[in-house]
Design a protein around this motif. Structure first.
Motif, short mmCIF file in Angstrom:
data_model
loop_
_atom_site.label_atom_id
_atom_site.label_comp_id
_atom_site.label_asym_id
_atom_site.label_seq_id
_atom_site.Cartn_x
_atom_site.Cartn_y
_atom_site.Cartn_z
N VAL A 145 -12.89 2.19 -85.60
CA VAL A 145 -11.78 3.00 -85.09
C VAL A 145 -10.45 2.24 -85.04
O VAL A 145 -9.42 2.79 -85.44
CB VAL A 145 -12.14 3.58 -83.70
CG1 VAL A 145 -10.91 4.10 -82.98
CG2 VAL A 145 -13.16 4.70 -83.87
N LEU A 173 -13.75 7.60 -78.40
CA LEU A 173 -13.40 6.85 -79.60
C LEU A 173 -11.90 6.62 -79.70
O LEU A 173 -11.44 5.49 -79.79
CB LEU A 173 -13.89 7.59 -80.85
CG LEU A 173 -15.39 7.52 -81.14
CD1 LEU A 173 -15.73 8.40 -82.34
CD2 LEU A 173 -15.83 6.09 -81.41
N CYS A 211 -14.75 11.90 -79.21
CA CYS A 211 -15.87 11.11 -78.67
C CYS A 211 -17.02 11.09 -79.67
O CYS A 211 -17.08 11.90 -80.58
CB CYS A 211 -16.36 11.71 -77.35
SG CYS A 211 -15.17 11.73 -76.02
N ARG A 262 -23.45 3.04 -83.55
CA ARG A 262 -22.40 3.29 -82.56
C ARG A 262 -21.41 2.14 -82.53
O ARG A 262 -20.18 2.35 -82.48
CB ARG A 262 -23.01 3.50 -81.17
CG ARG A 262 -23.96 4.67 -81.08
CD ARG A 262 -24.19 5.14 -79.66
NE ARG A 262 -24.46 4.10 -78.71
CZ ARG A 262 -25.67 3.77 -78.24
NH1 ARG A 262 -26.74 4.39 -78.71
NH2 ARG A 262 -25.81 2.84 -77.33
N ASN A 263 -21.91 0.93 -82.58
CA ASN A 263 -21.02 -0.24 -82.58
C ASN A 263 -20.17 -0.29 -83.85
O ASN A 263 -18.98 -0.63 -83.80
CB ASN A 263 -21.83 -1.53 -82.44
CG ASN A 263 -22.41 -1.71 -81.05
OD1 ASN A 263 -21.87 -1.16 -80.09
ND2 ASN A 263 -23.49 -2.46 -80.93
N SER A 283 -17.43 2.24 -83.43
CA SER A 283 -16.43 1.75 -82.47
C SER A 283 -15.55 0.67 -83.08
O SER A 283 -14.34 0.63 -82.83
CB SER A 283 -17.13 1.21 -81.22
OG SER A 283 -17.83 2.23 -80.53
N ARG A 284 -16.17 -0.21 -83.87
CA ARG A 284 -15.38 -1.28 -84.49
C ARG A 284 -14.51 -0.79 -85.63
O ARG A 284 -13.52 -1.43 -85.99
CB ARG A 284 -16.33 -2.38 -84.99
CG ARG A 284 -16.93 -3.21 -83.86
CD ARG A 284 -17.79 -4.34 -84.36
NE ARG A 284 -19.12 -3.89 -84.77
CZ ARG A 284 -19.56 -3.81 -85.99
NH1 ARG A 284 -18.74 -4.11 -87.01
NH2 ARG A 284 -20.78 -3.41 -86.26
N GLN A 287 -19.29 8.51 -75.66
CA GLN A 287 -18.32 7.41 -75.53
C GLN A 287 -17.02 7.82 -76.22
O GLN A 287 -17.04 8.37 -77.32
CB GLN A 287 -18.86 6.13 -76.18
CG GLN A 287 -17.90 4.96 -76.14
CD GLN A 287 -18.47 3.74 -76.86
OE1 GLN A 287 -19.68 3.52 -76.86
NE2 GLN A 287 -17.60 2.97 -77.49
#
Length: 323
Positions: A302, A168, A278, A295-296, A299-300, A166
């Motif tokens: 970034v 980033l 990524c 992972r979440n 992501s949060r 995913q």
């Protein structure tokens, strides 16, 4: 009646202690990772020695070393633990507020410098009992083997891992220099002036290929190598207080310029080089609740990177000297 020479059945509860003991080569360090007492960890090692009829760990001077049998055993144990972990983890619901799990992310020194602080703040708020380790980014061998010891890998697009990924964020390279550097001694510096100053540079992926300096080559700039190293994070330290310049990602430049004596210069449009980062994970962990939370969380985290305070506003290098 059971035969006296029959091999005793292996207790799967010993599988993770076996892996940690072989990785740490220390009962004390293994006990910390396993959240066990030292006597309990020693007892586990004693049971494993009886199981395999091998010492597994032997003292050499002040350190413990693996026996030849243990060295051969380690890859298979790491693989077995990695394959069984999703089955074991799904027996329990994952609660970040109470988990004591140790998460491990493989990343470059640059990504560690950028992500560690913000992600640890997320951990402190949501998973205060968990721990987070950043390990060196693994070699790109085209296999999923690195995930036997890593929960996530953060790296550039095209990292050649066959797992899931995913995006980033995207960063780009800028030039950093000491504010007293001669390249900044004129009000309107040009990229051609970089030919006259030494460069601190780093290999990104290939030790035989200097990708950063390809930027300058495309602009027709010859450069002098003042220092070359692996990894980007130390480049600001080499530049500050010297006559060297360096190309580094913008986020690293912004972070370093808050504490070091640095000036930041943006490159002309035609020689800019974006770099997309990524995160990668093993397909088996696609629905693993713990890895999904990690992972979440990443992501949060970034978006907060762009809100980090930066140093002085960057100047811009012109592409060519005026006629």
């Amino acid at each position: 009646m059971e035969r006296e020479d029959a091999v005793p059945e292996f207790d799967l509860n010993l599988l993770r202690p076996l892996l940690v003991l072989l990785e740490e080569r220390s009962v004390t360090r293994a006990a910390v990772r396993l959240h066990l007492s030292q006597p309990a960890t020693s007892a586990a090692l004693a049971r494993l020695r009886r199981q395999y009829d091998d010492d597994l760990l032997v003292r050499t001077g002040r350190t413990m070393q693996l026996t030849p049998f243990a060295r051969d055993l380690l890859p298979a144990v790491a693989h077995a633990v990695a394959e069984l972990r999703p089955v074991i983890d799904r027996k329990q619901s994952f609660d970040p507020a109470h988990t004591e799990r140790r998460f491990v992310i493989g990343a470059t020194d640059y990504m560690t410098a950028i992500l560690a602080g913000p992600l640890l703040r997320t951990f402190a708020a949501e998973a205060p009992r968990a721990s987070l380790d950043f390990a060196p980014q693994p070699l790109r061998d085209g296999t999923l083997a690195p995930f036997s010891q890593l929960d996530l890998i953060v790296g550039p697009v095209g990292f050649q891992l066959p797992g899931r990924s995913q995006e980033l964020f995207t960063d780009e390279f800028v030039l950093i220099a000491d504010p007293d550097n001669s390249v900044l001694g004129v009000p309107d510096p040009t990229i051609e002036m970089l030919s006259a100053v030494p460069h601190a540079t780093a290999y990104l992926n290939d030790p035989d290929h200097d990708e950063l300096q390809d930027l300058l080559r495309r602009a027709g700039i010859d450069y002098i190598v003042g220092a070359r190293l692996f990894g980007l994070a130390a480049l600001p330290l080499l530049v500050s207080g010297t006559d060297m310049v360096a190309l580094v990602p913008r986020m690293l430049a912004a972070k370093a310029s808050r504490t070091l004596h640095l000036a930041v210069l943006e490159l002309p449009e035609q020689v800019r080089m974006p770099m997309m980062e990524c995160m990668y994970w093993h397909p088996r962990d696609e629905d693993d609740p713990a890895i999904l939370w990690l992972r979440n969380a990443l992501s949060r985290t970034v978006p907060s990177l762009s809100r980090e305070p930066s140093g002085p506003a960057p100047r811009r290098l012109r592409a060519a000297t005026s006629d």
